[in-house]
Write an enzyme that holds these catalytic residues in place. Structure first.
Site, PDB file in Angstrom:
ATOM      1  N   PRO A  45       0.836  -1.199   0.000  1.00 13.05           N
ATOM      2  CG  PRO A  45       0.003  -1.034   2.172  1.00 13.05           C
ATOM      3  CD  PRO A  45       0.714  -1.968   1.249  1.00 13.05           C
TER       4      PRO A  45
ATOM      5  NE  ARG B   4      11.643   3.084   0.143  1.00 12.56           N
ATOM      6  CZ  ARG B   4      12.953   2.853   0.316  1.00 12.56           C
ATOM      7  NH1 ARG B   4      13.841   3.638  -0.265  1.00 12.56           N
ATOM      8  NH2 ARG B   4      13.362   1.837   1.057  1.00 12.56           N
TER       9      ARG B   4
ATOM     10  CB  CYS C 222       0.689   3.951   9.182  1.00 16.23           C
ATOM     11  SG  CYS C 222       0.998   5.638   8.569  1.00 16.23           S
TER      12      CYS C 222
ATOM     13  CB  VAL D  41      -0.085   7.666   1.006  1.00 12.92           C
ATOM     14  CG1 VAL D  41      -0.886   8.959   0.898  1.00 12.92           C
ATOM     15  CG2 VAL D  41      -0.359   6.979   2.329  1.00 12.92           C
TER      16      VAL D  41
END
Length: 311
Positions: A25, A231, A107, A27
């Site tokens: 996931p 990433r 998170c 953002v």
């Protein structure tokens, strides 16, 4: 959201594949257009960006931010929550459109910790247990959690995983860094291996996966059932398919899908910058960074790379 489609069993994927490739996931970034492109490059499962369960269950406007279709499968919808009822209601709304529901327990952002979500839950295994129980009672869609290394006591990481398993969680994703660590700091393979050895459900490993060799090292060090990249996939959505750099055809696929879905210019721009950073000179990167409109971005791609919008 859009109409429900026939979904794919993630649990069957775990049974059929000893090693799964997963998009983490992200953002703003792991949205529909990007998730679709990844399916062409050996990504088995993709997660949505983290969604706030209390807002999602209460706001029709907020629900419009999640879209999916038949090409976006299997998809795991990740929620952040601290209230079992909120999470269960959100899960019920999204279940017809999802192949899995994930609870974010990792998170690291300060705002999330203050809101009692994400890594805040790493010290509250009983609450995680209650939320998993609530989801399992509310929907038939598989449920997972995504956790990270506890900052002071690895036993709490293991307890969190075990309590979730007791409530029927179907798989667990583990990030090998604490919420205080930077992404440049070394990953703790040991804690990921401990989680894998402590539970009977499949375990996904997250952190520092930028290449097939990174994935191989993770498997050797931890024995997990799959690897999750964030990433690494932003920089090269095709690395799981063996590409050392993002193929231009991959960039073109993303551009066309992103435009078809009305992706905002700044997200389109950021994705292309990530994908093509290794292909551009420093001077070109500076020039591309200054482009502020979708037409300007498309002109640059067509003039320099032969990448076209084919809508």
């Amino acid at each position: 959201m859009v109409y429900a489609y026939k979904r794919q069993s993630i649990l069957q994927l775990f049974e059929d594949n000893p090693r799964l490739n997963v998009c983490a996931p992200m953002v703003r970034y792991s949205k529909g257009a990007f998730r679709e492109v990844l399916r062409d490059y050996n990504v088995h499962i993709a997660y949505t960006p983290m969604i706030l369960a209390d807002v999602f269950k209460s706001s029709e406007h907020a629900r419009h931010d999640f879209t999916t279709n038949s090409a976006d499968c299997p998809v795991v919808v990740q929620f952040a929550a601290h209230d079992p009822a909120d999470l269960a209601q959100a899960a019920q709304i999204v279940a017809p459109f999802a192949d899995g529901i994930d609870l974010n327990c990792g998170c690291p952002q300060k705002w999330a910790y203050k809101e009692r979500i994400g890594a805040y839950l790493s010290d509250r295994p009983e609450l995680v247990q209650d939320m998993v129980r609530a989801v399992k009672a509310a929907v038939s869609v598989p449920c997972s959690i995504k956790i990270r290394k506890h900052p002071t006591d690895e036993r709490k990481t293991i307890e969190l995983a075990k309590r979730a398993e007791m409530m029927g969680v179907d798989w667990i994703a583990v990030h090998g860094r604490t919420r205080h660590q930077k992404s440049t700091e070394p990953l703790d393979y040991g804690i990921i291996r401990l989680v894998k050895e402590s539970v009977g459900v499949p375990v996904l490993a997250n952190g520092s996966i930028f290449s097939l060799q990174d994935a191989e090292t993770m498997y050797e060090q931890t024995g997990v059932d799959g690897v999750m990249s964030a990433r690494g996939l932003l920089q090269n959505p095709a690395f799981f398919a063996g590409h050392n750099h993002t193929p231009l055809e991959c960039v073109e696929k993303y551009v066309n899908r992103a435009l078809a879905y009305g992706t905002p210019t700044f997200i389109l721009h950021h994705h292309i910058m990530y994908m093509m950073e290794s292909l551009m000179s420093s001077i070109e990167r500076k020039t591309f960074n200054c482009l502020s409109s979708t037409p300007a971005i498309l002109d640059h791609l067509s003039d320099y790379y032969g990448i076209y919008c084919r809508l």
